[in-house]
Write a protein that holds these residues in place. Structure first.
Motif, mmCIF file in Angstrom:
data_model
loop_
_atom_site.group_PDB
_atom_site.id
_atom_site.type_symbol
_atom_site.label_atom_id
_atom_site.label_comp_id
_atom_site.label_asym_id
_atom_site.label_seq_id
_atom_site.Cartn_x
_atom_site.Cartn_y
_atom_site.Cartn_z
ATOM 1 N N LEU A 87 47.559 56.185 61.979
ATOM 2 C CA LEU A 87 46.496 55.190 61.506
ATOM 3 C C LEU A 87 45.888 55.906 60.229
ATOM 4 O O LEU A 87 45.751 55.082 59.258
ATOM 5 C CB LEU A 87 45.218 55.123 62.440
ATOM 6 N N LEU A 88 45.771 56.984 60.100
ATOM 7 C CA LEU A 88 45.177 57.704 58.916
ATOM 8 C C LEU A 88 45.868 57.666 57.843
ATOM 9 O O LEU A 88 45.680 57.325 56.772
ATOM 10 C CB LEU A 88 44.680 59.211 59.213
ATOM 11 N N ASN A 89 47.192 58.117 58.095
ATOM 12 C CA ASN A 89 48.261 58.484 56.920
ATOM 13 C C ASN A 89 49.099 57.420 56.420
ATOM 14 O O ASN A 89 49.190 57.144 55.270
ATOM 15 C CB ASN A 89 49.324 59.667 57.367
ATOM 16 N N ILE A 90 49.384 56.307 57.371
ATOM 17 C CA ILE A 90 50.264 55.459 57.268
ATOM 18 C C ILE A 90 49.524 54.026 57.020
ATOM 19 O O ILE A 90 49.685 53.431 55.764
ATOM 20 C CB ILE A 90 51.573 55.101 58.123
ATOM 21 N N THR A 91 48.772 53.467 58.167
ATOM 22 C CA THR A 91 48.238 52.288 58.067
ATOM 23 C C THR A 91 47.045 52.325 56.947
ATOM 24 O O THR A 91 46.958 51.308 56.317
ATOM 25 C CB THR A 91 47.510 51.953 59.323
ATOM 26 N N LEU A 92 46.131 53.333 57.055
ATOM 27 C CA LEU A 92 45.103 53.456 56.004
ATOM 28 C C LEU A 92 45.064 54.081 54.635
ATOM 29 O O LEU A 92 44.499 54.215 53.780
ATOM 30 C CB LEU A 92 43.892 53.729 56.845
ATOM 31 N N SER A 93 46.364 54.785 54.473
ATOM 32 C CA SER A 93 46.752 55.369 53.317
ATOM 33 C C SER A 93 45.560 56.482 52.834
ATOM 34 O O SER A 93 45.402 56.785 51.700
ATOM 35 C CB SER A 93 47.011 54.592 52.255
ATOM 36 N N LEU A 94 45.229 57.489 54.012
ATOM 37 C CA LEU A 94 44.098 58.443 53.805
ATOM 38 C C LEU A 94 44.998 59.793 53.636
ATOM 39 O O LEU A 94 46.362 59.712 54.011
ATOM 40 C CB LEU A 94 43.371 58.478 55.049
ATOM 41 N N SER A 95 44.364 60.713 53.320
ATOM 42 C CA SER A 95 44.920 62.027 52.998
ATOM 43 C C SER A 95 44.185 63.217 53.813
ATOM 44 O O SER A 95 43.545 63.876 53.181
ATOM 45 C CB SER A 95 44.957 62.407 51.486
ATOM 46 N N PRO A 96 44.067 63.126 55.171
ATOM 47 C CA PRO A 96 43.400 64.194 55.950
ATOM 48 C C PRO A 96 44.158 65.584 55.627
ATOM 49 O O PRO A 96 45.505 65.581 55.624
ATOM 50 C CB PRO A 96 43.365 63.786 57.505
#
Length: 598
Positions: A87-96
């Motif tokens: 969800l964070l890295n791929i779907t929403l393109s976030l960088s946790p």
């Protein structure tokens, strides 16, 4: 590299004790002079009376992602780490950078980022986002409190004489270190092997149970294996002992700090983790897995820093300079050092002067007596959110060391991976070669190949091999090693396995591909595993793991039913083996062979 480790409850990857990681990491009373005792008591009184701020570390010069932290709540029930990461890295393109779950199932998670921009963008995207029928809530979160300060306030740190820890633990420092670094040191070796084999058996029982739950199609195979192998999901070969049980390590990372009692600058291992309220370091004199050559190098560097006006690095207040010493040795009498230093506010001229002193010390000074053949220097600071590893500066001697393994010569650069126990590695790689049964009609993909040790062993036995490795220096070593050993039926690709594996598969001109993987402790990247699953030509997978619990999700994902997410027929385990790569510790090297279900 982005760190997206999800911690907490059922998501936990078992922690590896710091002393064990540093080494894979008897009874003498320490005497302190009266004057030193008075100084210590004065320091302790100051410690007790001073008001400590558990968040002061966030205002130091070094970078911490804790100041860019959010709390994500109202999560769907039973959400998994892989789902959240996707969800964070791929779907929403976030960088946790880090993910920590609280509760089981998690009620909320903490997520940190590298800067304000990434954090604020994540808040905007996540707050109100509907996921699996739940509307997520996201808000800024306070940084975590410094565990050392928390322990000290609770009276449970070891730096004050009247602390609970100091009162309760009167075990001599030397024995404490042996117990931390080599916890099986006082157990007969035959019993150590029995304990490890029992651990593997319990793991295989658990693995079989989970495979049956996730994939009903494989249940008949697993049930038959259980019946034939005392409830194990596959046959298990008898554990292979290490040919040598003493002084077997060829690489150790030593911490530079202060001795618990004398407060002298010390090079060795921590007595306990920082989060447990400990910063003390003890000398590794009695650690039976360390060679005399390695110990001489440690003692020599310790003499150097004790004569230096610069103090050791303090992980609590981030002051001081000397941080770490890595020592690598070889069976060809090479001794390679990597000295790690925090630059603080030193000028470039001052740093160059320090490098010059180190070079002279080991080249023509007292340090030459310990037989060091190579010295590197590395600056390490967290003053930037940049994840790049600081580059090494070569100061003297050879730029690499040379190992001999199964009659072949291997060039090893300072940061390249090489198994720490060469005699046991020869047993492991011979076993892998037997499992592969190399011939000219089979291609082998060696994923996470390091300096090419497995690749070259298989190529020497007649296989066509393609090695994949992300460390450029290791790939350069691997290519030179192939040339040095006159092996032309092997090639190497540089890059993250998840980025280059598809091209490697296309380059395999055989109808059958066997994949061999020896990944880092946490296991294979999900993309790599899916590429293996989705390649029909790969009918056999040989998985080498130094921590089967950490790789457990990989094993389950290999066996999952076919789906849009996991294409290709599933694998199932057909054979297990174990080699004792780390005598006197609970750790071992496990080999699991998977075959494709057809």
């Amino acid at each position: 590299m982005t760190d997206t480790t999800l911690v907490g409850s059922k998501f936990d990857i078992p922690d590896v004790p710091e002393s064990s990681r540093l080494v894979e990491k008897e009874d003498n009373e320490c005497e302190v002079a009266e004057s030193e005792t008075l100084k210590l008591e004065t320091a302790i009184d100051t410690c007790e009376n001073k008001e400590h701020d558990p968040y002061s570390y966030t205002r130091l010069g070094d970078f911490t992602s804790e100041i860019f932290k959010i709390e994500l709540g109202n999560l769907p029930n039973y959400v998994g780490y892989g789902q959240l990461r996707k969800l964070l890295n791929i779907t929403l393109s976030l960088s946790p950078r880090k993910i920590k779950a609280i509760g089981s199932p998690p009620k909320f998670v903490f997520i940190t980022f590298k800067d304000t921009g990434d954090r604020d963008y994540a808040l905007k995207v996540l707050n109100g986002y509907v996921w699996k029928g739940k509307t997520l809530s996201a808000k800024k979160a306070n940084p975590a409190a410094d565990p050392m300060v928390k322990k000290r306030k609770a009276g449970d740190s070891e730096d004050c004489l009247n602390s609970k820890k100091a009162k309760q633990d009167d075990t001599p420092v030397e024995l404490r270190l042996k117990n931390a670094v080599t916890p099986y040191w006082n157990i007969p070796y035959d019993e150590q092997l029995k304990k490890k084999e029992t651990d593997v058996r319990q793991f295989l029982i658990k693995l079989g149970s989970q495979i049956c739950q996730f994939n009903k199609l494989l249940k008949p195979h697993i049930q038959k294996n259980r019946t034939d192998n005392n409830n194990l999901c596959c046959p298990l070969l008898p554990i292979k002992p290490s040919p040598t049980t003493k002084a077997y390590r060829n690489k150790c990372e030593f911490t530079v700090g202060k001795h618990l009692h004398t407060k002298e600058k010390t090079v060795g291992f921590r007595l306990n983790a920082y989060k447990e309220g400990s910063m003390s370091v003890a000398e590794p004199d009695d650690c039976i897995n360390i060679s005399k050559e390695m110990l001489r190098a440690v003692k020599s560097f310790q003499e150097y820093i004790r004569s230096s006006p610069r103090d050791v690095f303090n992980p609590e207040n981030h002051e001081g300079f000397w941080r770490q010493l890595t020592v690598r040795t070889s069976n060809n009498e090479d001794v390679l050092l990597i000295v790690v230093m925090h630059p603080q506010d030193l000028s470039q001229n001052e740093l160059e002067e320090e490098k010059k002193k180190l070079k002279e010390y080991f080249e023509v000074g007292l340090g030459r007596m310990c037989g060091v053949t190579s010295v590197y220097f590395q600056l390490f600071t967290k003053r930037s959110s940049n994840d790049e590893v600081p580059k090494l500066t070569h100061l003297m001697g050879s730029k690499f060391l040379e190992e001999t393994l199964l009659g072949m010569k291997f060039q090893v650069s300072p940061e390249a991976f090489f198994q720490v126990n060469v005699p046991a590695t020869e047993i492991l790689y011979s076993m892998v070669t037997d499992f592969v049964k190399p011939n000219s009609s089979v291609s082998v993909l060696d994923i996470c190949c390091g300096t090419g040790t497995i690749s070259l062993c298989l190529a020497k036995a007649g296989a066509k091999v393609i090695g994949i490795e992300m460390c450029p220096e290791a790939v350069e070593n691997a290519r030179l090693n192939a040339e040095k050993n006159n092996l032309s039926n092997v090639q190497f690709m540089c890059g993250k396995a998840e980025d280059v594996i598809l091209n490697a598969i296309k380059d395999c001109d055989s109808d059958e591909i066997i994949a061999v993987v020896d990944p880092p402790r946490a296991g294979l990247h999900e993309k790599v595993l899916k590429a293996i699953r989705g390649t029909d030509k790969i009918q056999k997978l040989i998985y080498i793991s130094c921590n089967a619990n950490a790789a457990f999700k990989n094993f389950i994902d290999l066996c999952r039913p076919t789906s849009n997410n996991y294409r290709g027929n599933p694998f199932y385990p057909v054979q297990a083996a174990v080699v004792d790569m780390f005598p006197h510790t609970p750790h071992k090297e496990i080999v699991l062979i998977f075959e494709r279900y057809n």
